[in-house]
Write an enzyme that holds these catalytic residues in place. Structure first.
Site, PDB file in Angstrom:
ATOM      1  CD  GLN A 114      37.897  42.300  32.965  1.00 27.60           C
ATOM      2  OE1 GLN A 114      38.720  42.029  33.836  1.00 27.60           O
ATOM      3  NE2 GLN A 114      38.095  43.260  32.085  1.00 27.60           N
ATOM      4  CB  SER A 166      39.625  35.157  36.179  1.00 24.91           C
ATOM      5  OG  SER A 166      40.591  36.175  36.160  1.00 24.91           O
ATOM      6  CG  LEU A 167      36.022  39.204  39.313  1.00 23.49           C
ATOM      7  CD1 LEU A 167      36.509  40.081  40.428  1.00 23.49           C
ATOM      8  CD2 LEU A 167      35.119  39.934  38.351  1.00 23.49           C
ATOM      9  NE  ARG A 195      42.486  39.334  40.048  1.00 24.14           N
ATOM     10  CZ  ARG A 195      41.827  38.935  38.973  1.00 24.14           C
ATOM     11  NH1 ARG A 195      40.792  39.644  38.532  1.00 24.14           N
ATOM     12  NH2 ARG A 195      42.189  37.852  38.322  1.00 24.14           N
ATOM     13  CG  HIS A 205      44.644  34.582  33.902  1.00 22.53           C
ATOM     14  ND1 HIS A 205      44.733  34.603  35.277  1.00 22.53           N
ATOM     15  CD2 HIS A 205      43.400  35.022  33.591  1.00 22.53           C
ATOM     16  CE1 HIS A 205      43.589  35.022  35.781  1.00 22.53           C
ATOM     17  NE2 HIS A 205      42.767  35.295  34.774  1.00 22.53           N
ATOM     18  CD  GLN A 246      43.110  34.472  39.592  1.00 28.01           C
ATOM     19  OE1 GLN A 246      43.306  35.626  39.236  1.00 28.01           O
ATOM     20  NE2 GLN A 246      41.989  34.072  40.182  1.00 28.01           N
TER      21      GLN A 246
END
Length: 308
Positions: free
Chosen positions: A10, A89-90, A114, A199, A246
């Protein structure tokens, strides 16, 4: 040549992304995707508005879909699979789908869930993230530890590359970090335009909804190693648990890149909008070759480079 494929997270979204893909890959970006999402992927990506596209609940599935469509177009031209993959991440979800750990449709539904869960968690209380300028990992850890000793909530959230560290916390904690940076070996702290403290423990409320969505998914062993953000090691048979971790654990992307290089990877291919992960690879792995596939126009040249 031993190459790894990297997928962005993102922040890489922009209005107009995938403009050359929607007509070329209706199998991935057409009506079936819209049915999963409940909204028009094409309209959002091409027309925006930017405010809607940058929303956590929309940006994540949109980036996932566009990056995966680019990957599927590239992989059709490759002579063999990558030696490794990772995503920021994503992007870790995109990497797992590239490695056939789950299907594209299942991944799209999971990423959408998510995004919704993280967006809902972001609305519970004000929080944010900030980049540290001129500080190493140790300085970042000292900074956040001091703040927590004072009763605050501040954590290291992204260890992206040498000299590229991001912290996450409440708005008061970010403000404190801006004022106190120089006292802790950090030249300055720059707040980022993000919706929340991703996070970090601020995302704990998102875990239950994501876990429920994962209950609908059966993960297969990845066809090639996919490095996990939370562990900076290849996924094992606990993929779901590692993805849940995560949410609140630091993204150890720089460590993952270094580990892939130590395992023999010498070329890193960013696949998706922008080129962020290629830049992180250059900073993390001295002498690495980096390639970028951010549009259909890039596919042929990168495929040829990987074949040479």
């Amino acid at each position: 040549m031993s190459f790894a494929v990297l997928f962005p997270g993102q922040g890489s979204q922009h209005v107009g992304m995938g403009g050359d893909l929607f007509d070329a890959r209706p199998d991935l970006l057409g009506a079936a995707a819209d049915e999963v999402l409940g909204w028009s992927l094409r309209r959002l990506c091409l027309d925006g508005p930017e405010e809607a596209l940058t929303g956590t609940d929309r940006a994540q599935p949109a980036l996932y879909a566009v990056a995966h469509a680019l990957w599927r177009t590239l992989v059709d031209r490759l002579e063999g699979p990558p030696q490794a993959a990772a995503g920021h991440s994503l992007g870790e979800y995109t990497a797992l789908v590239a490695a056939d750990a789950l299907s594209y449709a299942a991944g799209l539904a999971l990423v959408a869930a998510r995004g919704r869960a993280m967006a809902a968690a972001a609305e519970l209380e004000p929080s944010g993230m900030a980049a540290l300028i001129g500080g190493d990992d140790a300085a970042a850890e000292a900074l956040v530890a001091t703040r927590r000793d004072l009763g605050g909530r501040l954590w290291v959230a992204n260890l992206n590359a040498p000299g590229q560290v991001v912290v996450a916390g409440g708005v008061e904690d970010i403000a404190w970090a801006v004022e106190s940076a120089s006292e802790h070996g950090v030249r300055r702290v720059v707040p980022l335009k993000v919706a929340a403290a991703f996070h970090s423990s601020f995302m704990v409320p998102a875990a239950a909804a994501l876990a429920e969505a994962m209950g609908e998914v059966v993960f297969a062993p990845p066809a090639f190693p996919v490095w996990a953000n939370a562990t900076a090691a290849p996924h094992d048979d606990s993929i779901g648990d590692t993805l849940l971790a995560q949410l609140t654990a630091p993204v150890r992307f720089g460590d993952s890149l270094s580990a892939m290089a130590a395992a023999g990877v010498d070329t890193f291919v960013h696949v998706g909008p922008g080129d962020v992960t290629a830049g992180l690879a250059r900073k993390s792995v001295q002498g690495a070759t980096t390639l970028v596939v951010s549009s259909l126009d890039d596919v042929a040249g990168v495929a040829a480079a990987l074949a040479s």
